[in-house]
Design an enzyme around this catalytic site. Structure first.
Site, PDB file in Angstrom:
ATOM      1  N   LYS A 123      18.606  96.444 -13.741  1.00  0.00           N
ATOM      2  CA  LYS A 123      18.079  96.219 -12.386  1.00  0.00           C
ATOM      3  C   LYS A 123      18.962  95.192 -11.689  1.00  0.00           C
ATOM      4  O   LYS A 123      19.325  94.171 -12.268  1.00  0.00           O
ATOM      5  CB  LYS A 123      16.619  95.773 -12.407  1.00  0.00           C
ATOM      6  CG  LYS A 123      16.311  94.481 -13.135  1.00  0.00           C
ATOM      7  CD  LYS A 123      14.821  94.172 -13.024  1.00  0.00           C
ATOM      8  CE  LYS A 123      14.450  92.918 -13.818  1.00  0.00           C
ATOM      9  NZ  LYS A 123      13.012  92.632 -13.743  1.00  0.00           N
ATOM     10  N   GLU A 126      16.772  96.960 -19.797  1.00  0.00           N
ATOM     11  CA  GLU A 126      16.589  97.386 -18.410  1.00  0.00           C
ATOM     12  C   GLU A 126      17.780  97.038 -17.530  1.00  0.00           C
ATOM     13  O   GLU A 126      18.329  95.947 -17.601  1.00  0.00           O
ATOM     14  CB  GLU A 126      15.329  96.736 -17.845  1.00  0.00           C
ATOM     15  CG  GLU A 126      14.940  97.244 -16.470  1.00  0.00           C
ATOM     16  CD  GLU A 126      13.504  96.940 -16.158  1.00  0.00           C
ATOM     17  OE1 GLU A 126      12.645  97.802 -16.461  1.00  0.00           O
ATOM     18  OE2 GLU A 126      13.222  95.846 -15.634  1.00  0.00           O
ATOM     19  N   GLU A 172       1.491 101.650 -17.726  1.00  0.00           N
ATOM     20  CA  GLU A 172       1.554 100.198 -17.703  1.00  0.00           C
ATOM     21  C   GLU A 172       0.235  99.567 -17.273  1.00  0.00           C
ATOM     22  O   GLU A 172      -0.371  99.964 -16.278  1.00  0.00           O
ATOM     23  CB  GLU A 172       2.663  99.739 -16.755  1.00  0.00           C
ATOM     24  CG  GLU A 172       2.857  98.237 -16.714  1.00  0.00           C
ATOM     25  CD  GLU A 172       4.051  97.838 -15.882  1.00  0.00           C
ATOM     26  OE1 GLU A 172       5.184  98.142 -16.308  1.00  0.00           O
ATOM     27  OE2 GLU A 172       3.858  97.240 -14.803  1.00  0.00           O
ATOM     28  N   GLU A 206       6.080  93.919 -22.021  1.00  0.00           N
ATOM     29  CA  GLU A 206       7.026  93.889 -20.908  1.00  0.00           C
ATOM     30  C   GLU A 206       7.034  92.519 -20.240  1.00  0.00           C
ATOM     31  O   GLU A 206       5.996  91.894 -20.079  1.00  0.00           O
ATOM     32  CB  GLU A 206       6.646  94.936 -19.855  1.00  0.00           C
ATOM     33  CG  GLU A 206       6.554  96.356 -20.376  1.00  0.00           C
ATOM     34  CD  GLU A 206       6.136  97.298 -19.270  1.00  0.00           C
ATOM     35  OE1 GLU A 206       6.747  97.284 -18.191  1.00  0.00           O
ATOM     36  OE2 GLU A 206       5.165  98.044 -19.483  1.00  0.00           O
ATOM     37  N   SER A 207       8.216  92.105 -19.826  1.00  0.00           N
ATOM     38  CA  SER A 207       8.440  90.879 -19.056  1.00  0.00           C
ATOM     39  C   SER A 207       8.259  89.626 -19.908  1.00  0.00           C
ATOM     40  O   SER A 207       7.481  89.587 -20.855  1.00  0.00           O
ATOM     41  CB  SER A 207       7.516  90.788 -17.839  1.00  0.00           C
ATOM     42  OG  SER A 207       7.712  91.866 -16.953  1.00  0.00           O
ATOM     43  N   ASN A 232       2.222  94.364 -19.336  1.00  0.00           N
ATOM     44  CA  ASN A 232       3.134  93.538 -18.550  1.00  0.00           C
ATOM     45  C   ASN A 232       2.594  92.118 -18.432  1.00  0.00           C
ATOM     46  O   ASN A 232       1.444  91.913 -18.039  1.00  0.00           O
ATOM     47  CB  ASN A 232       3.323  94.141 -17.157  1.00  0.00           C
ATOM     48  CG  ASN A 232       4.606  93.661 -16.499  1.00  0.00           C
ATOM     49  OD1 ASN A 232       5.049  92.542 -16.733  1.00  0.00           O
ATOM     50  ND2 ASN A 232       5.194  94.508 -15.674  1.00  0.00           N
ATOM     51  N   LYS A 279      12.031 103.746 -13.830  1.00  0.00           N
ATOM     52  CA  LYS A 279      11.000 102.820 -13.360  1.00  0.00           C
ATOM     53  C   LYS A 279      11.011 102.738 -11.840  1.00  0.00           C
ATOM     54  O   LYS A 279      12.070 102.669 -11.216  1.00  0.00           O
ATOM     55  CB  LYS A 279      11.206 101.427 -13.959  1.00  0.00           C
ATOM     56  CG  LYS A 279      10.723 101.316 -15.391  1.00  0.00           C
ATOM     57  CD  LYS A 279      10.758  99.878 -15.882  1.00  0.00           C
ATOM     58  CE  LYS A 279       9.737  99.016 -15.172  1.00  0.00           C
ATOM     59  NZ  LYS A 279       9.718  97.618 -15.721  1.00  0.00           N
TER      60      LYS A 279
END
Length: 386
Positions: free
Chosen positions: A20, A18, A128, A180-181, A149, A79
Site C-alpha cells: 500500500k 501488504e 474482517e 491484522e494491523s 483488525n 483489499k
C-alpha cells in the site's frame, strides 16, 4: 478449501504481506511502491500471501493487482471497500485469489451474497471483524478465513489487547484467523500466534522499511530470543537495545535472580513472569511455570502460559546440573519449544542448529553477578541466536 486459506493454514505463523502506497491515518508510506517488484520480493522472503490495496484512497488501483499477478504465483488478496458483485468480478479478472469482505460496511445479507458470488467465481474471501459483534457475525456467516483488525477504522487507533482477546475466542473454531494491523516486531507477531492466530497481515511496517522484504523476513524469523533473570531497569534497557524479543523476570523464592516485580517493557516486546509451583498474576504478557521439586529452587522443565493456556514447552536443564543428552531430548519434542539451560553466546548458535526451537532462553551465562547482566554478553547472545 482454497489455496489462499491453505497457504495461511500452514504449521507455525504465516504472513500476508501488504502493498500500500499510503494510509488514511498515516499519509504517504511508500508513494513509489512497485507492486510487481514487491510481490515477488515478499514471496521470496516467506510471505504466504500478498495483499494489494486497490482503492485510490490508499494510492492503489486494479492495475496494481494485475502487475502483482504477473510477478508472483503467491495467492493475492485484493483489499478495498467492496459492496457489489461487479466489484468482485473485476477483481477476479485482474487476478485476485481472495477479496476482503468488510463487515463494518455490510449487513449480513449483503455479506452473504458477496461471499456466495465469490464462491461462484472461484475466489475466496477474508471476512474482517473489528469487535465482538462483528466476530460473531463472521462466525455466523461460516467464514473460512476471518481477519481481526486491531485498528478502529473511525479513529484509526490501534488496540492490540482487544484484538488478541478476540483472536483467543476463536481457538475452538475451524476458521483460519488472521491478526491484522499493529504488528511491527517479532514479539508482536508471536503474541498474535500465541493468542491463536494462524497468520498476521503486515502492511505499514513493511512499507516504511528501507528493505521491505528483509523486514518481513525479520518479523517471521525464529527463534525468538528471551533474556531472563532481569532485576534492573538498566539491564532491561540493554536487552531491548540488543534486540531481545522477550524479557524474563524470575519471581520464585530462593532464586539468586529473583526480581521484586515485572518491570515495564516496550509494547513491541513481551514480558515473562517466571514462577515455580504456582503462577500468580504479575501483570506480564506470558508466564513461565516450573514444577516444584523438593530440595531445589525449581524442577527441570516448564510450560509457557498465555492467559492460563499452555502455548509452549520449555526444555531446561536440572537446577545446577548438566545433561549430555539435553539437545537431543529437546529436538525430540513436538510443537512449540523454548530451549533453555546454560545457553550463552558461545553455544546458542550450535544449539539452534541442532534443535530448531521456537525460542531460546538465557540467564546465568549473561551475567557479571547473579541478577546483574553483562551488557556485552547480552548483545553477543542475541546476535548469535539470530
Amino acid at each position: 478449501m482454497g489455496r489462499f486459506r491453505d497457504a495461511l493454514a500452514i504449521p507455525g505463523l504465516a504472513a500476508i504481506a501488504e502493498v500500500k502506497r499510503r494510509s488514511p491515518s498515516a499519509g504517504d508510506l511508500r508513494p513509489d511502491a512497485d507492486p510487481a517488484d514487491l510481490a515477488g520480493q515478499f514471496e521470496r522472503a516467506g510471505a504466504a500471501a500478498v495483499s494489494i490495496l486497490v482503492d485510490e484512497r490508499f494510492g492503489g488501483s486494479l492495475d496494481d493487482l494485475r502487475a502483482a499477478r504477473a510477478a508472483t504465483t503467491a495467492p493475492l488478496l485484493a483489499k478495498g471497500f467492496f459492496t457489489e458483485e461487479l466489484d468482485l468480478l473485476k477483481l477476479k479478472i485482474a487476478g485476485a485469489d481472495a477479496v476482503l469482505i468488510l463487515l463494518r460496511d455490510l449487513d449480513d445479507q449483503r455479506a452473504a451474497a458477496l461471499m456466495a458470488y465469490a464462491h461462484e467465481l472461484g475466489i475466496e474471501t477474508l471476512v474482517e471483524a473489528h469487535d465482538a459483534n462483528e466476530l460473531q457475525r463472521a462466525v455466523g456467516l461460516e467464514a473460512q478465513v476471518i481477519g481481526v483488525n486491531a485498528r478502529d477504522l473511525e479513529s484509526f487507533e490501534i488496540d492490540r489487547a482487544a484484538q488478541l482477546a478476540l483472536v483467543a475466542r476463536m481457538r475452538d473454531h475451524d476458521s483460519v484467523v488472521v491478526a491484522e494491523s499493529g504488528v511491527h516486531s517479532r514479539a508482536q507477531g508471536a503474541a498474535a500466534e500465541l493468542a491463536g492466530a494462524d497468520a498476521i497481515l503486515i502492511g505499514s511496517a513493511l512499507m516504511r522499511a528501507e528493505d521491505p522484504a528483509a523486514r518481513l523476513h525479520e518479523i517471521l524469523s525464529r527463534p525468538l530470543v528471551k533474556v531472563c533473570g532481569l532485576t534492573r531497569r538498566d539491564d532491561v534497557d540493554a536487552a531491548v537495545e540488543a534486540g531481545a524479543d522477550m524479557l524474563g523476570f524470575i519471581l520464585a523464592e530462593g532464586s539468586p535472580r529473583r526480581a521484586d516485580e515485572v518491570l515495564t517493557v516496550p509494547d513491541d516486546r513481551l514480558s515473562v513472569a517466571v514462577f515455580v509451583g504456582e503462577a500468580q498474576d504479575a501483570g506480564s504478557d506470558l508466564v513461565q511455570l516450573y514444577e516444584q521439586e523438593e530440595g531445589r529452587v525449581r524442577g527441570r522443565d516448564a510450560v509457557l502460559l498465555y492467559h492460563g493456556e499452555t502455548v509452549a514447552r520449555v526444555v531446561d536443564l536440572p537446577w545446577e546440573e548438566q545433561d549430555p543428552s539435553h539437545l537431543q531430548r529437546a529436538a525430540a519434542v513436538d510443537g512449540r519449544l523454548m530451549l533453555a539451560g546454560r545457553l550463552g553466546p558461545d553455544n546458542v548458535r550450535e544449539a539452534v542448529r541442532a534443535v530448531r526451537p521456537w525460542g531460546v532462553d538465557a540467564a546465568s551465562r549473561l551475567e557479571s553477578a547473579p541478577g546483574i547482566k553483562d551488557h556485552d554478553k547480552v548483545r553477543a547472545f542475541v546476535e548469535a541466536a539470530r
